[in-house]
Each structure stands twice: as structure tokens, then as C-alpha cells.
Enzyme design. Sequence first.
Site, PDB file in Angstrom:
ATOM      1  CD  GLN A 114      -5.914   2.789  -4.557  1.00 12.08           C
ATOM      2  OE1 GLN A 114      -6.243   2.905  -3.467  1.00 12.08           O
ATOM      3  NE2 GLN A 114      -5.027   2.129  -5.026  1.00 12.08           N
ATOM      4  CE  LYS A 117      -1.764   3.579  -3.478  1.00 18.36           C
ATOM      5  NZ  LYS A 117      -2.237   2.518  -2.459  1.00 18.36           N
ATOM      6  CE  LYS A 129      -8.544   1.580  -0.106  1.00 21.73           C
ATOM      7  NZ  LYS A 129      -7.219   1.019  -0.765  1.00 21.73           N
ATOM      8  CG  ASP A 169      -7.196  -1.366   2.194  1.00 19.42           C
ATOM      9  OD1 ASP A 169      -6.440  -0.963   1.410  1.00 19.42           O
ATOM     10  OD2 ASP A 169      -7.444  -0.927   3.443  1.00 19.42           O
ATOM     11  CG  ASN A 244      -2.012  -8.920   1.185  1.00 17.01           C
ATOM     12  OD1 ASN A 244      -1.508  -8.102   0.716  1.00 17.01           O
ATOM     13  ND2 ASN A 244      -2.050 -10.043   0.710  1.00 17.01           N
ATOM     14  CB  SER A 380      -5.354  -4.706  -9.132  1.00 17.53           C
ATOM     15  OG  SER A 380      -5.427  -5.191  -7.869  1.00 17.53           O
TER      16      SER A 380
HETATM   17  P1  NDP Z   1      -4.565  -6.866   6.469  1.00 18.69           P
HETATM   18  O1  NDP Z   1      -5.820  -6.699   7.098  1.00 18.69           O
HETATM   19  O2  NDP Z   1      -4.214  -8.042   5.649  1.00 18.69           O
HETATM   20  O3  NDP Z   1      -3.558  -6.631   7.672  1.00 18.69           O
HETATM   21  C1  NDP Z   1      -3.578  -5.345   8.449  1.00 18.69           C
HETATM   22  C2  NDP Z   1      -2.503  -5.394   9.552  1.00 18.69           C
HETATM   23  O4  NDP Z   1      -2.598  -4.130  10.018  1.00 18.69           O
HETATM   24  C3  NDP Z   1      -2.904  -6.386  10.747  1.00 18.69           C
HETATM   25  O5  NDP Z   1      -1.791  -6.803  11.110  1.00 18.69           O
HETATM   26  C4  NDP Z   1      -3.647  -5.569  11.477  1.00 18.69           C
HETATM   27  O6  NDP Z   1      -3.694  -5.937  12.917  1.00 18.69           O
HETATM   28  C5  NDP Z   1      -2.738  -4.395  11.540  1.00 18.69           C
HETATM   29  N1  NDP Z   1      -3.881  -3.059  11.702  1.00 18.69           N
HETATM   30  C6  NDP Z   1      -4.977  -3.004  11.069  1.00 18.69           C
HETATM   31  N2  NDP Z   1      -5.576  -1.643  11.735  1.00 18.69           N
HETATM   32  C7  NDP Z   1      -4.951  -1.306  12.507  1.00 18.69           C
HETATM   33  C8  NDP Z   1      -4.984  -0.474  13.563  1.00 18.69           C
HETATM   34  N3  NDP Z   1      -5.876   0.224  13.659  1.00 18.69           N
HETATM   35  N4  NDP Z   1      -3.893  -0.300  14.400  1.00 18.69           N
HETATM   36  C9  NDP Z   1      -2.962  -1.320  14.594  1.00 18.69           C
HETATM   37  N5  NDP Z   1      -2.648  -2.276  13.722  1.00 18.69           N
HETATM   38  C10 NDP Z   1      -3.429  -2.174  12.898  1.00 18.69           C
HETATM   39  O7  NDP Z   1      -4.459  -5.484   5.538  1.00 18.69           O
HETATM   40  P2  NDP Z   1      -3.447  -5.316   4.567  1.00 18.69           P
HETATM   41  O8  NDP Z   1      -2.203  -5.869   4.799  1.00 18.69           O
HETATM   42  O9  NDP Z   1      -4.122  -5.471   3.334  1.00 18.69           O
HETATM   43  O10 NDP Z   1      -3.297  -3.579   4.458  1.00 18.69           O
HETATM   44  C11 NDP Z   1      -2.253  -2.802   5.234  1.00 18.69           C
HETATM   45  C12 NDP Z   1      -2.050  -1.476   4.916  1.00 18.69           C
HETATM   46  O11 NDP Z   1      -1.580  -1.670   3.381  1.00 18.69           O
HETATM   47  C13 NDP Z   1      -3.391  -0.609   4.734  1.00 18.69           C
HETATM   48  O12 NDP Z   1      -2.650   0.825   5.147  1.00 18.69           O
HETATM   49  C14 NDP Z   1      -3.810  -0.645   3.390  1.00 18.69           C
HETATM   50  O13 NDP Z   1      -4.629   0.234   2.892  1.00 18.69           O
HETATM   51  C15 NDP Z   1      -2.338  -0.666   2.796  1.00 18.69           C
HETATM   52  N6  NDP Z   1      -2.393  -1.345   1.346  1.00 18.69           N
HETATM   53  C16 NDP Z   1      -2.908  -2.552   1.147  1.00 18.69           C
HETATM   54  C17 NDP Z   1      -2.864  -2.977  -0.243  1.00 18.69           C
HETATM   55  C18 NDP Z   1      -3.383  -4.642  -0.537  1.00 18.69           C
HETATM   56  O14 NDP Z   1      -3.096  -4.682  -1.651  1.00 18.69           O
HETATM   57  N7  NDP Z   1      -3.829  -5.115   0.387  1.00 18.69           N
HETATM   58  C19 NDP Z   1      -2.283  -2.149  -1.546  1.00 18.69           C
HETATM   59  C20 NDP Z   1      -1.713  -1.086  -1.093  1.00 18.69           C
HETATM   60  C21 NDP Z   1      -1.711  -0.598   0.498  1.00 18.69           C
HETATM   61  P3  NDP Z   1      -4.958  -6.642  13.567  1.00 18.69           P
HETATM   62  O15 NDP Z   1      -5.043  -7.878  12.905  1.00 18.69           O
HETATM   63  O16 NDP Z   1      -4.389  -6.709  14.986  1.00 18.69           O
HETATM   64  O17 NDP Z   1      -5.975  -5.616  13.229  1.00 18.69           O
HETATM   65  O1  2IT Z   2      -4.351   0.764  -1.285  1.00 21.41           O
HETATM   66  C1  2IT Z   2      -4.453   0.041  -2.373  1.00 21.41           C
HETATM   67  O2  2IT Z   2      -3.573   0.365  -3.334  1.00 21.41           O
HETATM   68  C2  2IT Z   2      -4.993  -1.206  -2.326  1.00 21.41           C
HETATM   69  N1  2IT Z   2      -5.665  -1.639  -1.371  1.00 21.41           N
HETATM   70  C3  2IT Z   2      -5.012  -1.973  -3.680  1.00 21.41           C
HETATM   71  C4  2IT Z   2      -6.026  -1.545  -4.643  1.00 21.41           C
HETATM   72  C5  2IT Z   2      -6.367  -2.526  -5.859  1.00 21.41           C
HETATM   73  O3  2IT Z   2      -7.202  -2.131  -6.316  1.00 21.41           O
HETATM   74  O4  2IT Z   2      -5.695  -3.435  -6.070  1.00 21.41           O
END
Ligand code: NDP
Ligand code: 2IT
Length: 448
Positions: A114, A117, A129, A169, A244, A380
Site C-alpha cells: 500500500q 501504491k 492495512k 478490502d 467488488n 478513497s
Molecule cells: P470481495 O470480498 O468483494 O471479493 C473477493 C472475491 O475473491 C470473492 O469472489 C471471493 O470468493 C474471492 N476470494 C477471496 N479469498 C479467496 C481465496 N482465498 N480463494 C479463492 N477466492 C477467494 O473483495 P474485493 O473484491 O474487495 O478484493 C479482491 C482483491 O482486490 C483483494 O486482493 C483485495 O486486496 C484487492 N483490492 C481491493 C480493493 C478494494 O477497493 N476493495 C482495492 C485494491 C485491491 P468467496 O466469496 O468464495 O470468498
Molecule cells: O488494497 C487497496 O488498495 C484497498 N483495499 C483500498 C484501500 C483504500 O483505502 O481505499
Amino acid sequence: MARLHERLSEVYAEVLDRNPGEGEFHQAVIEVLGSLGPVVVKHPEYTDAGVIRRLCEPERQIIFRVPWVDDSGRVQINRGFRVEFNSALGPYKGGLRFHPSVNVGIVKFLGFEQIFKNSLTGMPIGGGKGGSDFDPKGRSDGEVMRFCQAFMTELYRHIGEYTDVPAGDIGVGGREIGYLFGQYKRITNRYESGALTGKGIAWGGSQMRREATGYGAVFFVREILRNRRDSFEGKRVVVSGSGNVAIYAMEKVTELGGTVVACSDSSGFIVDEKGVDLDLVKEIKEVRRARISEYVDYRGTAHHVEDRSVWEVGCDIAVPCATQNELDAADAASLIGGGCSIVAEGANMPCTPEAIGSFTDAGVTFVPGKAANAGGVATSALEMQQNASRDSWTFEHTEERLAEIMRGIHDRCAETADEYGSPGDFVAGANIAGFIQVADAMLALGVI
Ligand code: NDP
Ligand code: 2IT
């Protein structure tokens, strides 16, 4: 990976020694150090001032007990974390993850990523985090609310508009941010909108924060395509996850003329050659919080696959949006064999080092998460900006800002990679550009 510069290998040895058992953290550190050789040669002042050693040690780490009562009246105990990694550029900023796999090594890898980034976004935000080993799956709304309240009952002492600003996250979305913000407001007796981001539009949130990470990753890929005088039109895209980031990456790909043919969750993946129906995915994942396998009950064109990898589905562009180390060397080989030419990490560190090596060897353009998924945290920071000025922007204006920011990150990574002798290498470009801005701030601020 090339051998580390001597001064960097000393730093890495120290990281291994001081942080035993934190494999993901080690992986994130070596990935950055692996790019910094030419920087250390050109700028010995960074190592002379211990900047890299200081960067590898969080400024503050908080671990706490989260006790709460479940629907059957049983006391549950979870562990809460917040790692405040680096505040040279601004208040600590980064998401909260609720997932049973969360431990201090995972939170530290995410916090470390982070820092760079957030630096790349060009916004005034440091890196941090947090999260918990709480598993929201199968929990009622009331249980999630009580957990969030218990979590914030400790976390509130450590955060604030000028100190540390958490967001979502994995496992933390709009619902959880609502409960967390509600408890923060109640305990502090302050309507301090800038203390959390990812809020609902009606109570201080920003338009487009929900969409921002996925959209941003796709905007980054659009820049790459544009430089090839190409576009998403007619491209086959595979996305992993269906949370998400995945949902809004799929939405933007579709809007730009691409076809998303597969997505997944932790129980398998669906293939829909007609193009994934996003309204249906949203209904299943966002509204009903159910499994992606249900998709095939409503779409005759689709099938569901268990115990295989989504990366076996051939595509032009792959966007891993689930979790760390979800795409390994075998998956990379499938993608390369299937004709994939661009991989952009929507998730944090989804590709293993071996997979990244294979992409590089095969000439696949690879964009690391700290560049490709920076649109979420950048938006954000736009939310914080709107909160500070008590303003709220339109969706269109915010999306324009995001597109500009992603173009800026793309260009900065590309230019920095050129400058340091690795043209086309977005890993080197992102690590070096992200590092230099933080390192210069740390030099200016003295040994603190
Ligand atoms: P969500 O909880 O909305 O979705 C996560 C997705 O990934 C679900 O489909 C989930 O499946 C799957 N998943 C999670 N853990 C596992 C695992 N161990 N094995 C297989 N599938 C898995 O999270 P986000 O979409 O917010 O986050 C996804 C990724 O993006 C993460 O790496 C996060 O750190 C990163 N990220 C998120 C940001 C944000 O703004 N939200 C910003 C930047 C990066 P299931 O429902 O079956 O667990
Ligand atoms: O991994 C990431 O960049 C996030 N989960 C979002 C962090 C934030 O503060 O919006």
C-alpha cells in the site's frame, strides 16, 4: 529474478530474520527490492540514510482482541489488526480485510504494498492495512454488525482524518463500513467523515468509490491497448473472483466492448461464452451473498466448474481480482498457451513470482497490483478531498478524475521503467516510481 544488490540483500536478510513465518510479507518485500538495484546505485543517499530498512519496518502495529456475541448467545473471540506502515506522504491509508486467513504477515504484506501504491497515485496518503480473522460467510446481518462494533471499539483510538483512514478490502464493503462508521461516530461523538472511506453516498461517501478499483484496472489496460493502437473491442477477458473488484472490472470491460467469458469464487468458476450477465452476478453476489455456481441456474448458456482453475479458459486479457497467490506457474502456462497477451492484477499480489517470471519470458505484458488496482485507494483519497471541503462531485466528474489518475500512473510507470533501463517493465516502473517519492519524503523528514 536477478541477484539482489549487496546492500539490498542485507536489508532482505534482516527482514527474514526479524519477521519469521511471514511468507507473504517476505514475498512483497523481495518483489520491491528486486527492482531497486539501479536506484541504489544511482542514489546511495537512500541506503546511507537507512531509508529502505526503515521502510521495511512498520511505524506501528496494533493487534487486539475482538470479543462479540453470536446469534446463539455464544461468546466469540477474533483477532483484530492494524499495521500503520508508513506516513511519510500523508495519514496511513488502506483497507480492512475480514477473512479467516488474515494474520499479521498478510496484513503486513498488504500494508507494505500500500505504501508504494498510494505513492503512485500522487495523492497525499501514507500506507497501512488492517483486518481480522473474522469470517463473515454465513453470519447474519446482526452478527456482522456486532462484530464491526466490537472491532471499532478498539480501532477508534488509532484512526482519524489526520492519522489513519481505513476502507474496505476482502469481506469489507459498504455494509461493514456503515457499521464501522456508525460505531466510530457513536464513540467519538464526532461526525468525522474523513476517518473512513467507502461510505454510502447519503452519508459522506463518494460517487464511484464502489466501482473505482475494477474500473481503474480496466482503464490501465485501456492505456496499454491504446499504445498498441488497439482497444477492448472484440477481446475475450477472464476475471477471477466475483466480489467488488471483479464485478466492476467486468462492468467496465463490457462497457468498452470486450466480452468477459468467465469469473469465479472460492468454490469454482463459471464460463459464459455469450458474455457474463452482470446484473445476475450482482444479484447473486451483492444482494443475496450466495455462490457464483447459482449463475448457471438462470443462464442456459453457462456452465460451472469445480476443482479446476479459471485460468484454463482461453482469453486475450486476464484480470485476477480474488486474492494473493491465486495464479501460479501452471496457470500462467495455461494463459500463455491460450494466447493471453496482457495480465493486470486487480487483486493484491495474485500472481506468484514464478507466474510473473513466465509472463516476462513469454513477452506477456504484466501490470502489478500496486499500479493496476490503485484506482480504489485513489478514489478513497478523492472521497477524503470531498469530505474535507464538504462537497460532493458527480459520478461523471469522479470517473474522469479516476481515468486521469490511471493514465498518470501508467505513464509514470512506463517513463520510470525507460529511465532505469527496463523499457516495458511495469513491475520495475511501479516499484521504482512508488519508492522514489516516499524515499525523498523520508529523507526530507529526517530520521523518524
Ligand atoms: P470481495 O470480498 O468483494 O471479493 C473477493 C472475491 O475473491 C470473492 O469472489 C471471493 O470468493 C474471492 N476470494 C477471496 N479469498 C479467496 C481465496 N482465498 N480463494 C479463492 N477466492 C477467494 O473483495 P474485493 O473484491 O474487495 O478484493 C479482491 C482483491 O482486490 C483483494 O486482493 C483485495 O486486496 C484487492 N483490492 C481491493 C480493493 C478494494 O477497493 N476493495 C482495492 C485494491 C485491491 P468467496 O466469496 O468464495 O470468498
Ligand atoms: O488494497 C487497496 O488498495 C484497498 N483495499 C483500498 C484501500 C483504500 O483505502 O481505499
